[in-house]
Design an enzyme around this catalytic site. Structure first.
Site: not given
Ligand code: ARG
Length: 465
Positions: A28, A115, A160-161, A281, A287, A289, A294, A321, A329
């Protein structure tokens, strides 16, 4: 660093290193590195508590805090460098800490697991993000009030509408968005409160045999402390709350954006954006825009999608966990970044736009005044349904003759209904229609002035906090 301590944190029971493709999938670090400041803040509180409770010596605790501060300094200056082998931000920070302070770093994880650590990082992130979004939203609300005050006299049709319905003050329209954003502030505050709990002390899921003091770490972080270790590492409700607040805010922003896309079209011609907030554009030289509006409308899709993504990730997860939770994330970061990106542009875009009061007022006249006639008759004792029919027939005659309601002769008015004989003519103007509203919260000038006072008071109350 001794050979046995290299490789993943959990490498002890494994005889070979992870396959490269698995390492890439599992890591991660490419996205959670932005949690580093929160990770370090949590670790500082944890290291201090370890010292206070004598789980480590005072010197060791101080050494850990000093090292963590040095890592933070590297993060803030952009010198902190991670590798895929670090797997996640928690490991990367601990690895660097060890490089700086040596083996005492190995004691930091006592009484803690990744965790409860990752849960804490996310709680801290959400608390901060909710505050940042609130501040950015307040700036948009200030801009709405400023523009509403600057254009007190402008009238446009309410729809409205998407058919012209009745005249309203532009300030009333702008404040309608203000009050929607006020509800968003409440949702953001609720998300902040939900996030303001420290999961530390939960360790992996069951708590820890070490004499840790979760209340102490919670207090140091300005948070409440956990009630149940299993819940603390499992729940992501606070992330859902923030994603929900962002999704509703995103829908509000999208509706506002849609109106401005319409208003700035040649067909409406109500408003013009400053050049700084529009784009051209590549092929059509004429144009101009409304891209920003948007995009504001377009981003609602991912904001709703991100909420949905986390809901589906969480559904059916057993307590405790599971690595699925790592998927919390990116949607969260994306929603926060998307909302902040839009809110960074919107206040100035509102402030610098110009309005074509003539076009608006023109569109707010004519048949948009028909309800005024029906209400006038009803106020004189004509049953509303009968009044509605009489005016409806008058509108049809006008359409056949190709004239506007303001141009109807006194004779035609009386013919439509005898009680229209003494109609004050100024009622048949957008100003007269607006002035004729009596109910609180209406578009009348008095009501809008009252709304402006309330809005200003609300903004002032945030100024003081
Ligand atoms: N990178 C993990 C997460 O984002 C961190 C927690 C990892 N915990 C584990 N028991 N592998 O959730």
């Amino acid at each position: 660093m001794s050979e046995s301590n290299t490789g993943p944190l959990w490498g002890g029971r494994f005889s070979s290193s992870p396959a490269e493709a698995f390492e890439r999938l599992n890591a991660s670090i490419p996205f959670d590195v932005r949690l580093a400041p929160y990770d370090i803040e949590g670790s500082v509180a944890h290291a201090r508590m370890l010292g206070e409770t004598k789980i480590v010596s005072r010197e060791e605790s101080e050494e850990l805090v000093r090292g963590l501060r040095a890592v933070l300094e590297e993060v803030e200056s952009g010198r902190f460098s991670w590798t895929l082998e670090d797997e996640d931000v928690h490991t990367a920070v601990e690895r660097r800490l060890r490089e700086i302070v040596g083996d005492v770093a190995l004691k930091l994880h006592t009484g803690r697991s990744r965790n409860d650590q990752v849960a804490l990082d996310l709680h801290l992130f959400v608390r901060d993000a909710a505050e940042n979004i609130r501040d950015a939203l307040l700036e948009t609300m200030r801009a709405l009030v400023e523009v509403a005050e600057r254009h007190r006299d402008l009238i446009l049709p309410g729809y409205t509408h998407l058919q012209r319905a009745q005249p309203i003050l532009l300030s009333h329209h702008l404040l309608a968005h203000f009050w929607a954003f006020e509800r968003d502030l409440e949702r953001l505050d609720a998300a902040r409160e939900a996030a303001n709990v420290s999961p530390l002390g939960a360790a992996a899921l069951a708590g820890t045999p070490h004499p840790v003091d979760p209340a102490l770490t919670a207090e140091a972080l300005g948070m409440r402390s956990l009630a149940n270790s299993l819940d603390a590492v499992s729940e992501r409700d606070f992330a859902l709350d923030l994603l929900y607040a962002c999704a509703v805010l995103g829908v509000h922003l999208s509706r506002l954006g849609e109106e401005w896309v319409l208003w700035t079209s040649s067909e409406f011609g109500f408003a013009t954006l400053d050049d700084a907030y529009s784009s051209g554009s590549s092929i059509m030289p004429q144009k101009k825009n409304p891209d920003a509006y948007e995009l504001m409308r377009g981003k609602a899709g991912r904001l709703v999608g991100n909420l949905n993504a986390l809901f589906v990730t969480l559904k059916s997860l057993p307590l405790g966990y599971s690595k699925d939770l790592q998927e919390d994330k990116e949607p969260l970061f994306d929603s926060v970044d998307s909302v902040l990106g839009v809110l960074a542009v919107l206040p100035e875009m509102l402030r610098t736009a110009s309005f074509d009061g003539y076009r608006m007022q023109d569109a707010a006249g004519g048949f948009a005044l028909a309800t005024e006639l029906a209400d006038y008759l009803a106020a004189r004792g004509v049953p509303f349904r009968e009044a509605h029919r009489a005016v409806g027939q008058l509108v049809r005659r006008c359409e056949e003759e190709g004239i506007s309601l303001e141009d109807v002769s006194d004779e035609e008015l009386t013919a439509a209904h005898p009680a229209l004989a003494d109609l004050p003519r100024d009622l048949l103007t957008p100003e007269g229609s607006v002035a004729n509203k009596k109910s609180s919260g209406s578009t009348s000038r008095e009501s809008v002035e009252e709304q402006l006072r309330r809005a200003q008071k609300l903004l002032d109350s945030f100024e003081k906090t």
